[in-house]
Enzyme design. Structure first.
Site, mmCIF file in Angstrom:
data_model
loop_
_atom_site.group_PDB
_atom_site.id
_atom_site.type_symbol
_atom_site.label_atom_id
_atom_site.label_comp_id
_atom_site.label_asym_id
_atom_site.label_seq_id
_atom_site.Cartn_x
_atom_site.Cartn_y
_atom_site.Cartn_z
ATOM 1 N N ALA A 65 0.874 -1.177 0.000
ATOM 2 C CA ALA A 65 0.000 0.000 0.000
ATOM 3 C C ALA A 65 0.907 1.222 0.000
ATOM 4 O O ALA A 65 2.065 1.152 0.422
ATOM 5 C CB ALA A 65 -0.886 -0.026 1.234
ATOM 6 N N GLY A 108 0.601 -4.920 0.923
ATOM 7 C CA GLY A 108 -0.589 -4.970 0.073
ATOM 8 C C GLY A 108 -0.335 -5.646 -1.266
ATOM 9 O O GLY A 108 -1.265 -6.181 -1.877
ATOM 10 N N GLU A 111 -0.736 -9.180 -0.594
ATOM 11 C CA GLU A 111 -2.162 -9.404 -0.316
ATOM 12 C C GLU A 111 -3.000 -9.351 -1.595
ATOM 13 O O GLU A 111 -3.938 -10.125 -1.761
ATOM 14 C CB GLU A 111 -2.644 -8.363 0.708
ATOM 15 C CG GLU A 111 -1.988 -8.589 2.068
ATOM 16 C CD GLU A 111 -2.171 -7.426 3.024
ATOM 17 O OE1 GLU A 111 -1.772 -6.293 2.666
ATOM 18 O OE2 GLU A 111 -2.717 -7.629 4.111
ATOM 19 N N GLU A 131 4.626 -4.986 7.166
ATOM 20 C CA GLU A 131 3.898 -3.900 7.840
ATOM 21 C C GLU A 131 4.395 -3.661 9.251
ATOM 22 O O GLU A 131 4.399 -2.532 9.749
ATOM 23 C CB GLU A 131 2.394 -4.198 7.866
ATOM 24 C CG GLU A 131 1.707 -4.101 6.514
ATOM 25 C CD GLU A 131 1.717 -5.379 5.697
ATOM 26 O OE1 GLU A 131 2.522 -6.295 5.990
ATOM 27 O OE2 GLU A 131 0.907 -5.475 4.748
#
Ligand code: HXC
Length: 257
Positions: A65, A108, A111, A131
């Site tokens: 992200a 992300g 993911e 993260e």
């Protein structure tokens, strides 16, 4: 729709989406998500498309992200706008999506790859959930999908240490379906998608839906669901055609109905 963060093309019956923010290693920001959702939905609704491939660059599938977009957000912002919630829409796409991963698939990015139906990785691929090094934890499925796909030991190891694993380790633990040399990655993924697109589209979609049930329900309920869907396939012309072609020693010509 004109896209700025992805490149969208078709290769015959295959919808190809390249994540395209090279200056940020394809970091996933909200503009990219809006475009990705639009492109995936358009392919899903297009009867000529049988399967999709999402890929990145040689250096990065996606490095997570977008940290720069996230860093100043407050709890009330992320809670009220249900930040990251819209990523779930990738999992509502009904046709198969293959992730073709080279380079970094972190946070992300890992993911997103896990939201696809399977992952084909280049030897250079590196997967991780870093993260924790940023003072947060995965928020797009990393704690849940990773644990289901590779088991508790590896999921805890990756989420708690933030380390990366290479393509070989990812294949060994079941995260990745195939590992191929970097130069073959896109071709291999497109060929797999073409193969899928050559079969009966309703059968392909029901198969995806049924395998995904395995992650949502008990074994008994999953087996019951499988049998019901299997029975329903005998209402399709494509079942008659597939079996007639086999006994007639010819190639089937599916009508997608
Ligand atoms: C925003 C990013 C980024 C990211 C890289 N960049 N990753 N920008 N968000 N996730 C930017 C860098 O700031 C830099 O921009 C440019 O891309 C190139 O990156 P470098 O770091 O210079 O490249 P390199 O030295 O090769 O290192 C590659 C890397 C590193 C190891 C992948 O970039 C890295 O550690 N990135 C962050 C990985 C990460 O922590 N991902 C998880 C994100 S959180 P400039 O402008 O400086 O050139 C996440 C959470 C999801 O995904 C949900 C929970 C909230």
């Amino acid at each position: 729709m004109a896209y700025e963060n992805i490149i969208v093309e078709t290769r015959g019956p295959v919808g190809l989406i390249r994540l395209n923010r090279p200056q940020a290693l394809n970091a996933l920001n909200s503009a990219l998500l809006t475009e990705l959702n639009a492109a995936l939905s358009a392919f899903d609704a297009d009867g000529r498309i049988g399967a999709m491939v999402i890929t990145g660059s040689e250096k990065a599938f996606a490095a997570g992200a977008d940290i720069k977009e996230m860093q100043s957000l407050e709890f009330v912002d992320v809670y009220m706008e249900n930040f990251l919630g819209d990523w779930e829409s990738v999992t509502r796409i009904r046709k198969p999506i293959i992730a073709a991963v080279a380079g970094y698939a972190l946070g992300g990015g890992c993911e997103l790859a896990m939201m696809c139906d399977f992952i084909i990785a280049a030897k250079t691929a590196k997967f991780g959930q870093p993260e924790i090094t940023l003072g947060v934890m995965p928020g797009m499925g990393g704690t849940q999908r990773l644990a289901r796909f590779v088991g508790k030991a590896k999921a805890m190891d990756l989420c708690l240490t933030g380390r990366m694993m290479d393509a070989e380790e990812a294949e060994r633990c079941g995260l990745v379906a195939r590992v191929v040399p970097g130069q073959d990655l896109l071709e291999e993924a497109i060929q797999a998608a073409e193969k899928i697109a050559s079969f009966s589209q309703p059968v392909v979609m029901m198969t995806k839906e049924t395998v995904n049930r395995a992650y949502e329900t008990t074994l008994a309920e999953g087996l019951r669901f499988e049998r019901r869907i299997f029975h329903s396939m005998f209402a399709l012309e494509d079942q008659k055609e597939g079996m007639a072609a086999f006994t007639g020693k010819r190639t089937p010509s599916f009508k997608n109905r």
